[in-house]
Motif scaffolding. Structure first.
Motif, PDB file in Angstrom:
ATOM      1  N   UNK A  32      -9.904 -20.687  -3.554  1.00  0.00           N
ATOM      2  CA  UNK A  32     -10.803 -20.012  -2.617  1.00  0.00           C
ATOM      3  C   UNK A  32     -12.007 -20.893  -2.297  1.00  0.00           C
ATOM      4  N   UNK A  33     -12.566 -21.543  -3.299  1.00  0.00           N
ATOM      5  CA  UNK A  33     -13.714 -22.434  -3.068  1.00  0.00           C
ATOM      6  C   UNK A  33     -13.321 -23.588  -2.151  1.00  0.00           C
ATOM      7  N   UNK A  34     -12.182 -24.177  -2.416  1.00  0.00           N
ATOM      8  CA  UNK A  34     -11.728 -25.306  -1.583  1.00  0.00           C
ATOM      9  C   UNK A  34     -11.418 -24.852  -0.151  1.00  0.00           C
ATOM     10  N   UNK A  35     -10.787 -23.701  -0.037  1.00  0.00           N
ATOM     11  CA  UNK A  35     -10.444 -23.180   1.295  1.00  0.00           C
ATOM     12  C   UNK A  35     -11.718 -22.890   2.098  1.00  0.00           C
ATOM     13  N   UNK A  36     -12.715 -22.293   1.458  1.00  0.00           N
ATOM     14  CA  UNK A  36     -13.973 -21.987   2.135  1.00  0.00           C
ATOM     15  C   UNK A  36     -14.736 -23.263   2.480  1.00  0.00           C
TER      16      UNK A  36
END
Length: 181
Positions: free
Chosen positions: A171-175
């Protein structure tokens, strides 16, 4: 020194987001302080958390009154909270939203958005009605500030969040990639 104010609701991981981000900045070589301010301590109540970072020792021990940047985890807080209170001119507003709202109080600031709720749901973090968006917001903020490096953010997530680590890092990487300026 840079000061960041986080706005969220109890149960969204607002305080955890400030802690994880502080630990990532510390690992990246900064001095940091982070602390929350609670009103009514219950799920859904407005919560603020603060983060200071500097490349020299931080001697200030007060609340953050004039933040350089704000993160808003719940866009509904725009209706009840002055999220720009004290925000320095030209500061960043990072909002959990699919697109930036047209709000007169945002003039004079730089606005970035990330659909952290959608990203959290896609990564099975929380529920459809209560997505856990904190790691997505951390990733988006790292991109916004161009620091700390995403690898260090991922390490901090691994150290501080014991559940669904792969999903939280994803999620952090996607955001990080999805934040819109």
């Amino acid at each position: 020194m840079q000061e960041i104010r986080f706005h969220g609701r109890g149960g969204q991981g607002t305080v955890v987001a400030s802690i994880v981000l502080a630990k990532a900045f510390f690992k990246a070589g900064y001095y940091v302080q982070t602390f929350p301010v609670f009103g009514v301590e219950r799920r859904g109540a407005p919560v603020e958390a603060y983060l200071r970072l500097d490349d020299t020792k931080i001697l200030v021990r007060s609340n953050v009154y004039t933040p350089d940047h704000v993160l808003i985890q719940d866009p509904k807080l725009l209706e009840s909270t002055d999220v720009t209170r004290g925000l320095k001119p030209g500061g960043w507003i990072l909002l959990n939203a699919a697109e930036a709202p047209d709000r007169p109080e945002f003039s004079g600031y730089r606005v970035a958005t990330v659909d952290a709720a959608r990203i959290a749901i896609e990564n099975h973090l929380g529920t459809r009605t209560h997505p856990m968006i904190n790691t997505a917001m951390i990733g988006a903020f790292a991109r916004l500030m161009k620091m700390p490096p995403m690898e260090i953010v991922a390490e901090a997530i691994l150290r501080e969040i014991p559940v669904k680590q792969d999903q939280n890092m994803a999620a952090a990487r996607q955001a990080y990639e999805a934040v819109r300026f």
